[in-house]
Write an enzyme that holds these catalytic residues in place. Structure first.
Site, short mmCIF file in Angstrom:
data_model
loop_
_atom_site.label_atom_id
_atom_site.label_comp_id
_atom_site.label_asym_id
_atom_site.label_seq_id
_atom_site.Cartn_x
_atom_site.Cartn_y
_atom_site.Cartn_z
N LYS A 1 0.84 -1.21 0.00
CA LYS A 1 0.00 0.00 0.00
C LYS A 1 0.87 1.26 0.00
O LYS A 1 0.67 2.16 -0.81
CB LYS A 1 -0.91 0.03 1.25
N ARG B 1 -9.41 0.68 8.97
CA ARG B 1 -8.95 -0.67 9.29
C ARG B 1 -9.97 -1.46 10.07
O ARG B 1 -9.72 -2.61 10.42
CB ARG B 1 -7.70 -0.54 10.16
N ARG C 1 11.93 -5.49 4.61
CA ARG C 1 11.69 -4.06 4.38
C ARG C 1 12.70 -3.21 5.16
O ARG C 1 13.02 -3.49 6.31
CB ARG C 1 10.28 -3.68 4.84
N ARG D 1 11.79 -1.31 10.70
CA ARG D 1 10.73 -0.93 11.64
C ARG D 1 10.66 -1.92 12.79
O ARG D 1 10.78 -3.12 12.58
CB ARG D 1 9.37 -0.93 10.89
N ARG E 1 0.24 -9.01 13.44
CA ARG E 1 -0.39 -8.00 12.57
C ARG E 1 -1.25 -8.68 11.50
O ARG E 1 -2.32 -8.19 11.16
CB ARG E 1 0.68 -7.13 11.92
P1 AP5 Z 1 4.92 -1.57 1.83
O1 AP5 Z 1 4.57 -0.76 0.65
O2 AP5 Z 1 5.68 -0.90 2.92
O3 AP5 Z 1 3.64 -2.34 2.39
P2 AP5 Z 1 2.38 -1.82 3.20
O4 AP5 Z 1 1.19 -2.50 2.65
O5 AP5 Z 1 2.39 -0.31 3.22
O6 AP5 Z 1 2.73 -2.44 4.60
P3 AP5 Z 1 2.72 -1.84 6.07
O7 AP5 Z 1 3.44 -2.83 6.93
O8 AP5 Z 1 3.24 -0.44 6.12
O9 AP5 Z 1 1.24 -1.86 6.39
P4 AP5 Z 1 0.63 -1.91 7.74
O10 AP5 Z 1 -0.77 -1.68 7.31
O11 AP5 Z 1 0.87 -3.06 8.60
O12 AP5 Z 1 1.42 -0.77 8.56
P5 AP5 Z 1 1.07 0.72 8.91
O13 AP5 Z 1 2.31 1.49 8.81
O14 AP5 Z 1 -0.14 1.17 8.18
O15 AP5 Z 1 5.75 -2.84 1.29
C1 AP5 Z 1 6.33 -3.78 2.19
C2 AP5 Z 1 7.70 -4.23 1.65
O16 AP5 Z 1 7.51 -4.94 0.42
C3 AP5 Z 1 8.66 -3.07 1.31
O17 AP5 Z 1 9.96 -3.46 1.62
C4 AP5 Z 1 8.50 -2.88 -0.21
O18 AP5 Z 1 9.69 -2.38 -0.81
C5 AP5 Z 1 8.21 -4.31 -0.66
N1 AP5 Z 1 7.30 -4.38 -1.81
C6 AP5 Z 1 6.18 -3.64 -2.01
N2 AP5 Z 1 5.60 -3.98 -3.18
C7 AP5 Z 1 6.37 -4.98 -3.70
C8 AP5 Z 1 6.29 -5.76 -4.90
N3 AP5 Z 1 5.30 -5.59 -5.80
N4 AP5 Z 1 7.24 -6.71 -5.12
C9 AP5 Z 1 8.24 -6.89 -4.22
N5 AP5 Z 1 8.39 -6.17 -3.09
C10 AP5 Z 1 7.46 -5.23 -2.82
O19 AP5 Z 1 0.61 0.58 10.44
C11 AP5 Z 1 1.55 0.27 11.46
C12 AP5 Z 1 0.82 0.20 12.79
O20 AP5 Z 1 0.20 1.47 13.10
C13 AP5 Z 1 -0.36 -0.80 12.85
O21 AP5 Z 1 0.09 -2.11 13.16
C14 AP5 Z 1 -1.22 -0.20 13.95
O22 AP5 Z 1 -0.69 -0.47 15.22
C15 AP5 Z 1 -1.07 1.30 13.72
N6 AP5 Z 1 -2.11 1.80 12.79
C16 AP5 Z 1 -1.91 2.34 11.54
N7 AP5 Z 1 -3.08 2.68 10.98
C17 AP5 Z 1 -4.03 2.37 11.89
C18 AP5 Z 1 -5.45 2.48 11.88
N8 AP5 Z 1 -6.10 2.96 10.82
N9 AP5 Z 1 -6.11 2.04 12.97
C19 AP5 Z 1 -5.46 1.55 14.05
N10 AP5 Z 1 -4.13 1.41 14.13
C20 AP5 Z 1 -3.42 1.83 13.05
#
Ligand code: AP5
Length: 217
Positions: free
Chosen positions: A13, A88, A127, A161, A172
């Site tokens: 994402k 979410r 990552r 991270r 997660r």
């Molecule tokens: P990346 O693009 O970073 O993936 P992502 O889907 O953004 O993954 P996240 O881990 O950031 O999502 P998340 O939803 O768990 O975390 P968030 O920060 O929102 O890609 C991942 C890796 O793969 C990278 O290394 C990239 O280079 C590689 N990659 C990407 N595409 C690829 C491809 N096509 N081929 C190969 N490699 C590829 O949330 C973190 C924490 O914050 C949560 O756990 C929660 O505690 C809190 N939080 C955030 N939002 C909320 C909410 N709305 N409500 C409650 N708590 C929340």
């Protein structure tokens, strides 16, 4: 464009939202990044959120809705936004619906990025992000190019991270299955959902998202 990118942790994402924002002239709004900024600044929100994030759990819905209300009120979001990591839960999705109704706008689409669990685990543990410019890389599939500089004009300063260790990633993914997956039906019933196979190169996935956005429902 008013878009939600929906998908499991590691589905890409953030990576795709970063690529799309310049092309579509609307900001990426990542709730994960907003929370990590609060943690880094040591604000009361950041101090409360850190333990929740490190445990792989979700921050409370009312807190998240407050953050989104404030973020969408900024001038750069007036023409649209790409929501990454929000909503979410069903409560967050209902709250977003009410907020957008107040603003007299509506979502155009919700893109579901589908990737299987083995690939997700590999992506998250490999990552790395740049401490200075915030760009996201992967040790194998998307490393910085040799000699590449970040926005501060210096080499990227990569870190992992704290929630990308194997145990927290498992948690997660479980939380995603329980709390976030119900949004797939929720947005399908509203006729907004577009499914995208998010297993492929960055360019392939990017092109699939653009094609999905052009498809009629
Ligand atoms: P990346 O693009 O970073 O993936 P992502 O889907 O953004 O993954 P996240 O881990 O950031 O999502 P998340 O939803 O768990 O975390 P968030 O920060 O929102 O890609 C991942 C890796 O793969 C990278 O290394 C990239 O280079 C590689 N990659 C990407 N595409 C690829 C491809 N096509 N081929 C190969 N490699 C590829 O949330 C973190 C924490 O914050 C949560 O756990 C929660 O505690 C809190 N939080 C955030 N939002 C909320 C909410 N709305 N409500 C409650 N708590 C929340």
């Amino acid at each position: 464009m008013r878009l939600v990118l929906l998908g499991a942790p590691g589905s890409g994402k953030g990576t795709q939202a970063q690529r799309m924002q310049a092309r579509h002239g609307v900001p990426q709004v990542s709730t994960g990044d907003l929370l990590r900024e609060a943690v880094a600044q040591g604000t009361p929100l950041g101090r409360a959120a850190k333990a929740v994030m490190d445990a792989g759990q979700l921050v409370a819905d009312d807190v998240m809705l407050g953050i989104i209300r404030e973020r969408l009120a900024r001038p750069d979001a007036a023409r649209g936004f790409i929501l990454d990591g929000f909503p979410r839960t069903i409560t967050q999705a209902d709250g977003l619906g009410r907020l957008l109704a107040e603003l007299r706008v509506a979502l155009d689409s919700v893109v579901l990025m589908e990737v299987d669990a083995v690939v997700l685990q590999r992506r998250l543990t490999g990552r790395r992000s740049c401490r200075r410019c915030g760009r996201v890389f992967h040790l194998e599939s998307n490393p910085p190019k040799p000699g590449e500089r970040c926005t501060a004009g210096r080499p990227h300063d990569l870190f992992q991270r704290p929630d990308d260790n194997e145990r927290t990633v498992r948690e997660r993914l479980a939380v995603y299955g329980e709390r976030t997956q119900p949004l797939i039906d929720y947005y399908e019933r509203k006729g907004l959902l577009r499914r995208v196979d998010a297993d492929g190169t960055l360019d392939e996935v990017d092109a699939r998202i653009e094609r999905a956005l052009q498809r009629r429902q």
